[in-house]
Write a protein that holds these residues in place. Sequence first.
Motif, short mmCIF file in Angstrom:
data_model
loop_
_atom_site.label_atom_id
_atom_site.label_comp_id
_atom_site.label_asym_id
_atom_site.label_seq_id
_atom_site.Cartn_x
_atom_site.Cartn_y
_atom_site.Cartn_z
N MET A 292 15.92 -13.49 -1.60
CA MET A 292 14.41 -12.52 -1.68
C MET A 292 14.21 -12.62 -2.82
N ILE A 293 12.71 -12.60 -3.00
CA ILE A 293 12.00 -12.25 -4.20
C ILE A 293 11.15 -11.13 -4.17
N TYR A 294 11.02 -10.29 -5.11
CA TYR A 294 10.28 -9.11 -5.39
C TYR A 294 8.93 -9.42 -5.55
N LEU A 295 8.06 -8.85 -4.86
CA LEU A 295 6.66 -9.12 -4.80
C LEU A 295 5.71 -8.22 -5.63
N GLY A 296 6.56 -7.10 -5.95
CA GLY A 296 5.74 -6.11 -6.86
C GLY A 296 4.98 -5.14 -5.95
N GLU A 297 4.30 -3.94 -6.68
CA GLU A 297 3.57 -3.07 -5.80
C GLU A 297 2.12 -3.58 -5.54
N ILE A 298 1.92 -3.49 -4.13
CA ILE A 298 0.63 -3.83 -3.61
C ILE A 298 -0.58 -3.01 -4.53
N PRO A 299 -1.66 -4.08 -4.85
CA PRO A 299 -2.65 -3.59 -5.96
C PRO A 299 -3.35 -2.41 -5.32
N LYS A 300 -3.96 -1.43 -6.20
CA LYS A 300 -4.72 -0.35 -5.42
C LYS A 300 -5.76 -0.65 -4.58
N GLU A 301 -6.73 -1.49 -5.11
CA GLU A 301 -7.77 -2.02 -4.37
C GLU A 301 -7.55 -2.64 -3.09
N ILE A 302 -6.27 -3.16 -2.71
CA ILE A 302 -6.02 -3.46 -1.28
C ILE A 302 -5.44 -2.42 -0.66
N LEU A 303 -4.82 -1.27 -1.23
CA LEU A 303 -4.45 -0.03 -0.27
C LEU A 303 -5.77 0.56 -0.10
N ASP A 304 -6.62 0.65 -1.06
CA ASP A 304 -7.82 1.42 -0.60
C ASP A 304 -8.62 0.83 0.45
N LYS A 305 -8.75 -0.42 0.62
CA LYS A 305 -9.36 -1.18 1.65
C LYS A 305 -8.66 -0.88 2.88
N HIS A 306 -7.17 -0.88 3.10
CA HIS A 306 -6.40 -0.82 4.11
C HIS A 306 -6.69 0.78 4.77
N TRP A 307 -6.59 1.74 3.67
CA TRP A 307 -6.96 3.04 4.23
C TRP A 307 -8.49 3.21 4.60
N GLU A 308 -9.41 2.54 4.20
CA GLU A 308 -10.76 2.88 4.54
C GLU A 308 -10.80 2.14 6.10
N TYR A 309 -10.13 0.98 6.22
CA TYR A 309 -10.10 0.43 7.66
C TYR A 309 -9.66 1.29 8.42
N PHE A 310 -8.57 1.95 8.36
CA PHE A 310 -7.92 2.96 9.34
C PHE A 310 -8.89 4.20 9.37
N GLU A 311 -9.13 4.69 8.43
CA GLU A 311 -10.06 5.81 8.36
C GLU A 311 -11.37 5.76 9.47
N ASN A 312 -11.97 4.45 9.40
CA ASN A 312 -13.06 4.13 10.33
C ASN A 312 -12.55 3.59 11.63
N SER A 313 -11.42 3.61 12.18
CA SER A 313 -11.14 2.73 13.09
C SER A 313 -11.05 3.72 14.42
N PRO B 63 11.05 -6.62 0.19
CA PRO B 63 10.35 -7.44 -0.77
C PRO B 63 9.39 -6.73 -1.74
N PHE B 64 8.95 -5.43 -1.36
CA PHE B 64 8.13 -4.84 -2.13
C PHE B 64 8.71 -3.65 -2.94
N GLU B 65 10.01 -3.63 -2.96
CA GLU B 65 10.97 -2.55 -3.74
C GLU B 65 11.84 -3.28 -4.54
N ASN B 66 11.66 -2.97 -5.94
CA ASN B 66 12.39 -3.69 -7.00
C ASN B 66 13.67 -2.94 -7.18
N LEU B 67 14.72 -3.05 -6.26
CA LEU B 67 16.02 -2.22 -6.34
C LEU B 67 16.87 -3.15 -6.94
N ASN B 68 17.11 -4.55 -6.40
CA ASN B 68 18.29 -5.17 -6.73
C ASN B 68 17.95 -6.79 -6.45
N GLN B 69 16.83 -7.19 -6.05
CA GLN B 69 16.70 -8.70 -6.39
C GLN B 69 17.17 -9.67 -7.59
N SER B 70 17.05 -8.88 -8.62
CA SER B 70 17.38 -9.51 -9.79
C SER B 70 18.98 -9.53 -10.11
#
Length: 401
Positions: free
Chosen positions: A1-22, A268-275
């Motif tokens: 498994m590889i670590y993907l890093g945290e999801i960028p803020k601009e993607i999080l904002d788009k996702h929240w806005e999508y739900f808020e308008n759903s 994959p979005f949590e850098n606990l032990n992949q390395s």
Amino acid sequence: MIYLGEIPKEILDKHWEYFENSIGYKKIEEYKNQNILPSKQRALFRIISNHELLKKIIIGKPSEIRELIDQYNEVVINKGIIISNEVFSFYKDFIVTGGWNSIWLKINREAWLSHKKNIKARMIYLDKRFSSMEMLYGLGKNDRLNIGVLKSRFNNINNNISSNLESWNDLLKSIFDYSKFIEINDNWNAYKYTTDLGITVCPYCNRNYIHTLETDSGRTRAELDHFYPKSLYPFLSISIYNLIPSCHICNSNLKGSKNFFEEQHMHPFENLNQSKITFKLHYTDLKIETVIPNTNQFEIDFDFSPSLKNSEMTMINNSLKTFKTKELYNNHKDIAQELIYKAYYYNRTKIEELQSILGDNSGIDENFIERIVYGNYIHENNFGKRPLAKFTGEIISNLEN
């Protein structure tokens, strides 16, 4: 498994806005005031309507999602909001002991141990153990308590729970609507999500490409694995950190509906032990007479960091087992053999000799070594760019050492 890093803020904002308008977001207000729903369920929708709690559900990090699942199990299931405490306690006994047949044998044995061969006392004992079930399902005191009756009772319990959970899950699914998210007619959807993430290789296996492509004549994208299954946790159906872009083999063939909350795996979005887990070659034949061993003389295996905690080792072992990592990577022994060959004939000393002979403008640099000699990325920050990059980088690193 590889670590993907945290999801960028601009993607999080788009996702929240999508739900808020759903439509789903608007349904929360509807359900918390809907008198036809049980009062406990309406109260729960009032809790869900809290803005901060909703943001945790939709864009909360993996650690926050686990907290939400704990709260859900405690409040919604165990506290009898969906299933009465009495019914649920029987259901837990039913599951833990392996089914109605096992329960009958267990209780019958307890009755025998308590009352030996006194048949009348045994039946009184059994009746007491199941008295609350008799009240629940209208079974009379004179009913013969045999295996058929017991089976019928537990079938009733199972149907009761299934019915209650199904109707509750339908309400949650209408709010956190995954089927709507994967449609292609919204400004934000599954295709936009995977495109913006830019993840092109499955993080579970690092073996298969998962590009997103949209054209007038067709489209394709990664499958979105619900790390914590939406069938059990429907309120996480569109939680962004619960949507893992992955290949069909990992998501559908290997993982399926396995509950990663009960049996914890690496996220994959949590850098606990992949390395802390790396590929290595385990030589099974100590009498290797050539520089390059045959593929039957070694296996692909793993090194584990001594700093790993027990909980981390559990997650790693569960992940390796679920995704058949060792078994699948041992199909790539020919690539490992090729890497051994390249590491031997193009070691650092020989690369430096070429550089000194051909000069600084020869183009023989780190990029040359990665792309021309080894044919892949070999540094951790690039492992997600190409299949087998983690495997290539770690095997090469071990060979150089």
